[in-house]
Design a protein around this motif. Sequence first.
Motif, short mmCIF file in Angstrom:
data_model
loop_
_atom_site.label_atom_id
_atom_site.label_comp_id
_atom_site.label_asym_id
_atom_site.label_seq_id
_atom_site.Cartn_x
_atom_site.Cartn_y
_atom_site.Cartn_z
N ARG A 1 0.84 -1.19 0.00
CA ARG A 1 0.00 0.00 0.00
C ARG A 1 0.88 1.25 0.00
NH1 ARG A 1 -2.24 -3.52 3.66
NH2 ARG A 1 -1.01 -2.53 5.30
N GLU B 1 -2.62 5.96 0.66
CA GLU B 1 -3.65 4.97 0.98
C GLU B 1 -3.66 4.67 2.48
OE1 GLU B 1 -2.94 2.82 -3.33
OE2 GLU B 1 -2.56 1.69 -1.49
N GLU B 2 -2.48 4.50 3.06
CA GLU B 2 -2.41 4.18 4.49
C GLU B 2 -2.88 5.34 5.34
OE1 GLU B 2 0.80 0.67 5.01
OE2 GLU B 2 1.57 2.70 5.33
N LEU C 1 -6.65 5.39 5.20
CA LEU C 1 -7.24 4.30 6.00
C LEU C 1 -7.15 4.59 7.49
CD1 LEU C 1 -5.99 1.19 4.00
CD2 LEU C 1 -8.36 1.91 4.29
N LEU D 1 -9.46 2.85 -3.30
CA LEU D 1 -9.57 1.85 -2.24
C LEU D 1 -10.80 0.97 -2.45
CD1 LEU D 1 -8.57 3.91 0.94
CD2 LEU D 1 -7.19 2.22 -0.28
N CYS E 1 -10.01 -1.56 -5.07
CA CYS E 1 -9.10 -2.57 -4.53
C CYS E 1 -9.79 -3.47 -3.50
CB CYS E 1 -7.89 -1.90 -3.88
SG CYS E 1 -6.80 -1.07 -5.04
N MET F 1 -10.80 -2.58 -0.48
CA MET F 1 -10.46 -2.26 0.91
C MET F 1 -11.55 -1.46 1.61
SD MET F 1 -6.34 -1.61 1.07
CE MET F 1 -5.97 -1.02 -0.58
N ALA G 1 -14.61 0.48 5.77
CA ALA G 1 -13.58 -0.52 5.53
C ALA G 1 -14.20 -1.91 5.43
CB ALA G 1 -12.54 -0.50 6.64
N THR G 2 -13.78 -2.67 4.45
CA THR G 2 -14.27 -4.04 4.30
C THR G 2 -13.49 -5.00 5.20
OG1 THR G 2 -12.76 -4.37 2.43
CG2 THR G 2 -15.00 -3.67 1.93
N ASP G 3 -12.26 -4.61 5.56
CA ASP G 3 -11.43 -5.44 6.43
C ASP G 3 -10.72 -4.51 7.40
OD1 ASP G 3 -9.79 -7.22 7.70
OD2 ASP G 3 -8.74 -7.90 5.90
N ILE H 1 -6.80 -4.44 8.26
CA ILE H 1 -5.79 -3.67 7.53
C ILE H 1 -5.49 -2.38 8.29
CG2 ILE H 1 -5.28 -2.42 5.41
CD1 ILE H 1 -7.00 -4.44 3.91
N SER H 2 -6.53 -1.67 8.70
CA SER H 2 -6.33 -0.43 9.46
C SER H 2 -5.65 -0.71 10.79
CB SER H 2 -7.67 0.28 9.68
OG SER H 2 -8.25 0.64 8.44
#
Length: 251
Positions: A6, A10-11, A14, A103, A106, A108, A127-129, A132-133
């Motif tokens: 990433r 992007e980070e 998130l 995102l 992708c 995310m 957020a889907t997951d 990650i965050s």
Amino acid sequence: MGRSRRTLPEELLLLALDPTTGTTAQPQSLDLGLAGAQLVELALAGRIAPDGDRIAVVAPRPTGDPTLDCALELLRRRGAPVRAVHWIGGPRLGLRQTYLSHLERCGMVHAVAGQMCGVLPTTRYQATDTEISREIKARLDSAIRTGVPPDPRTAALAALAHAVGLGKHLYPGNEGRSSRSRLRDLIRHDPMGGLVAHAVMDVQNGVAAQPRRNPAPPGRPAAGGARSAEEPARGVPMQPHRASMARVPAH
């Protein structure tokens, strides 16, 4: 640049995204932070390098990331190193939405349609997951807790998070005061991240919009608005920020 990792923009986005509400913390300063994060990512990729308080293109070849390559091309077209504070303070309309849409593609985040005041259509991004965050924040937590100098990418992320005011979002309340202080201290571990973070804060404080003044002779006030020989003819095109783009009209 491969897509196995990433990017810093992007980070940072998130980190700012609230997993419950789908809104972004510090939306106005986050826009500046994303522009700054692009500079750090390009520096990590070897495409640009700091030149004092300016940014110079050292390798104009594309990275393979369309959004980063657009920024790189704009820098290249300048023809000369540009002050970081002027670059970050320039208009970046739609940058946050560009990254939110990326995102989403992708996988995310996912878009949730809604309405504002029961009338205006809006879109939130959740957020889907959330793992990650959590993993991204864990890197910051580790650097804060251990005191061990972090890698340049984590140090730059910490510097940007502090610069845009995410400290109070990531480490809220009185109990998070020491963590916020240590987050700020991490800014010294990456020169490029530090340069960009300070530029972000300068823009927020209005430093970028203030003209330089020529030194005045003893006993005489400086001439207001006089520009030094090296100052660009045009200042930063400052524009008022609008409300969070994490809530945008549905198309």
